[in-house]
Design a protein around this motif. Structure first.
Motif, PDB file in Angstrom:
ATOM      1  N   ARG A 182      -0.934 -17.941 -14.644  1.00  9.98           N
ATOM      2  CA  ARG A 182      -1.229 -17.900 -13.305  1.00  9.98           C
ATOM      3  C   ARG A 182      -1.231 -16.500 -12.890  1.00  9.98           C
ATOM      4  O   ARG A 182      -0.289 -15.760 -13.348  1.00  9.98           O
ATOM      5  N   MET A 183      -2.166 -16.019 -12.166  1.00 12.37           N
ATOM      6  CA  MET A 183      -2.265 -14.466 -11.798  1.00 12.37           C
ATOM      7  C   MET A 183      -1.155 -14.181 -10.590  1.00 12.37           C
ATOM      8  O   MET A 183      -0.820 -15.174  -9.904  1.00 12.37           O
ATOM      9  N   PRO A 184      -0.691 -13.126 -10.654  1.00 14.28           N
ATOM     10  CA  PRO A 184       0.392 -12.684  -9.736  1.00 14.28           C
ATOM     11  C   PRO A 184      -0.230 -12.855  -8.154  1.00 14.28           C
ATOM     12  O   PRO A 184      -1.684 -12.691  -7.843  1.00 14.28           O
ATOM     13  N   VAL A 188       7.945  -8.620 -14.269  1.00 16.80           N
ATOM     14  CA  VAL A 188       7.536  -9.518 -13.008  1.00 16.80           C
ATOM     15  C   VAL A 188       8.881  -9.362 -12.207  1.00 16.80           C
ATOM     16  O   VAL A 188       9.958  -9.459 -12.559  1.00 16.80           O
ATOM     17  N   ASP A 189       8.364  -9.377 -10.810  1.00 17.23           N
ATOM     18  CA  ASP A 189       9.736  -9.314  -9.822  1.00 17.23           C
ATOM     19  C   ASP A 189       9.941 -10.726  -9.326  1.00 17.23           C
ATOM     20  O   ASP A 189       9.311 -11.802  -9.868  1.00 17.23           O
ATOM     21  N   GLU A 190      10.937 -10.825  -8.316  1.00 20.49           N
ATOM     22  CA  GLU A 190      11.348 -12.332  -7.851  1.00 20.49           C
ATOM     23  C   GLU A 190      10.145 -12.957  -7.253  1.00 20.49           C
ATOM     24  O   GLU A 190      10.293 -14.108  -7.007  1.00 20.49           O
ATOM     25  N   GLY A 206       7.126 -12.974  -8.175  1.00 23.86           N
ATOM     26  CA  GLY A 206       5.875 -13.238  -9.120  1.00 23.86           C
ATOM     27  C   GLY A 206       4.961 -12.327  -9.401  1.00 23.86           C
ATOM     28  O   GLY A 206       3.918 -12.390  -9.953  1.00 23.86           O
ATOM     29  N   GLU A 207       5.325 -11.203  -8.851  1.00 22.66           N
ATOM     30  CA  GLU A 207       4.248  -9.898  -8.942  1.00 22.66           C
ATOM     31  C   GLU A 207       4.446  -9.197 -10.333  1.00 22.66           C
ATOM     32  O   GLU A 207       5.536  -9.150 -10.696  1.00 22.66           O
ATOM     33  N   TRP A 208       3.212  -8.740 -10.972  1.00 23.91           N
ATOM     34  CA  TRP A 208       3.542  -8.066 -12.239  1.00 23.91           C
ATOM     35  C   TRP A 208       3.170  -6.671 -11.848  1.00 23.91           C
ATOM     36  O   TRP A 208       2.496  -6.351 -11.149  1.00 23.91           O
ATOM     37  N   ALA A 209       3.921  -5.893 -12.548  1.00 30.27           N
ATOM     38  CA  ALA A 209       3.752  -4.453 -12.356  1.00 30.27           C
ATOM     39  C   ALA A 209       2.379  -4.042 -13.150  1.00 30.27           C
ATOM     40  O   ALA A 209       2.167  -4.614 -14.050  1.00 30.27           O
ATOM     41  N   VAL A 210       1.988  -2.931 -12.492  1.00 33.39           N
ATOM     42  CA  VAL A 210       0.410  -2.692 -13.036  1.00 33.39           C
ATOM     43  C   VAL A 210       0.756  -1.131 -13.794  1.00 33.39           C
ATOM     44  O   VAL A 210       1.478  -0.406 -13.194  1.00 33.39           O
ATOM     45  N   TYR A 211       0.441  -0.729 -14.818  1.00 38.12           N
ATOM     46  CA  TYR A 211       0.521   0.450 -15.511  1.00 38.12           C
ATOM     47  C   TYR A 211      -0.957   1.251 -15.714  1.00 38.12           C
ATOM     48  O   TYR A 211      -1.939   0.262 -15.968  1.00 38.12           O
ATOM     49  N   THR A 212      -0.877   2.382 -15.384  1.00 31.20           N
ATOM     50  CA  THR A 212      -2.210   3.064 -15.410  1.00 31.20           C
ATOM     51  C   THR A 212      -1.857   4.330 -16.409  1.00 31.20           C
ATOM     52  O   THR A 212      -0.701   4.994 -16.449  1.00 31.20           O
ATOM     53  N   TRP A 213      -2.897   4.674 -17.656  1.00 34.39           N
ATOM     54  CA  TRP A 213      -2.758   5.760 -18.316  1.00 34.39           C
ATOM     55  C   TRP A 213      -3.932   6.372 -18.789  1.00 34.39           C
ATOM     56  O   TRP A 213      -4.946   5.720 -19.015  1.00 34.39           O
ATOM     57  N   ALA A 214      -4.107   7.803 -18.909  1.00 32.49           N
ATOM     58  CA  ALA A 214      -5.281   8.381 -19.331  1.00 32.49           C
ATOM     59  C   ALA A 214      -4.721   9.448 -20.368  1.00 32.49           C
ATOM     60  O   ALA A 214      -3.775  10.145 -19.945  1.00 32.49           O
TER      61      ALA A 214
END
Length: 266
Positions: free
Chosen positions: A62-64, A147-149, A151-159
């Motif tokens: 299930r998506m955040p 994931v926080d309480e 249900g949100e997922w952290a997002v990572y960016t990288w270049a």
């Protein structure tokens, strides 16, 4: 903590789209962006609940909440900041599964005594959900294990060209707000052939900079510094220089530049 489910995505994205459209030169060859410019909308039609459910069945998760709410407004997004040209909707999102080979690269540079946290960060490239579809070699991954309480997922960016570790965003909403600030920051100093970038957002922030200067002179430097740092994130002129002057007076010397100080008549 921000209530991500109560956020007004439509108003936020409409404002972003309108400011983007107004920032383009009239004679620019917009190519694939012509329709978006005419519609003043960087998004797409909204995703139905059935479409989102089908995506979740395909991915097995299930998506955040904030990403789900975003999809209900637009099934994807163009120009998320300056370096992600197309952000995935229900069809484009996919497990990265080390497609880039970056898990191997990051693991190669781990020290022998690297702890579980460092190894978990390297493994992001195997387990992350990839959201970048078209970009300037910029990766955007949501982490189903960070994931926080709510249900949100952290997002990572990288270049690779940034020569810095992946940047962590608390959730998808925070990521998009950061990309909106990045868009502003890149447009804040237009080239000769671009229109002046001025709108309700920039005018409000410039007023905030002026008020922050007065607050600092009155002695409320903590409040002034917070306001200047916010304006600096949007690339507003003088915000960084004024903030650095306050930091230097506090005895801070690292990464302090006094941007614009020598040309400031006051």
């Amino acid at each position: 903590m921000t209530d991500t489910t109560a956020f007004d995505w439509r108003s936020f994205l409409l404002r972003w789209s309108g400011e983007w459209a107004d920032s383009l030169p009239d004679d620019e060859a917009r190519g694939e962006d012509e329709a978006a410019w005419q519609a003043r909308w960087l998004g797409f039609p909204p995703a139905s609940e059935a479409r989102i459910a089908a995506m979740e069945e395909r991915l097995g998760r299930r998506m955040p909440p904030s990403y789900r709410e975003f999809l209900k407004v637009t099934d994807g997004w163009r120009h998320a900041g300056g370096f992600v040209w197309l952000l995935a909707g229900t069809e484009g999102a996919r497990w990265h599964d080390n497609e880039s080979g970056l898990a191997d690269l990051f693991e190669e540079y781990l020290e022998e005594d690297a702890g579980p946290e460092e190894r978990r960060e390297a493994d992001l490239w195997r387990r992350g959900l990839q959201l970048d579809v078209e970009s300037d070699i910029t990766h955007v991954l949501m982490d189903p294990e960070d994931v926080d309480e709510d249900g949100e997922w952290a997002v990572y960016t990288w270049a690779s060209w940034r020569a810095s570790p992946p940047e962590r965003h608390e959730n998808f909403l925070e990521f998009m707000q950061d990309m909106y600030r990045e868009f502003h920051s890149l447009r804040a100093r237009p080239s000769d052939n671009e229109p002046t970038f001025a709108n309700d957002t920039t005018r409000k922030l410039d007023e905030q900079v002026e008020e922050a200067k007065l607050e600092a002179l009155r002695g409320s430097w903590e409040e002034a510094l917070r306001a200047l740092d916010e304006a600096k994130a949007y690339g507003r002129p003088r915000a960084g220089g004024l903030g650095d002057q306050i930091r230097r007076l506090l005895g801070e010397t690292y990464m302090v530049y006094f941007d614009g100080l020598v040309t400031e008549p006051r």
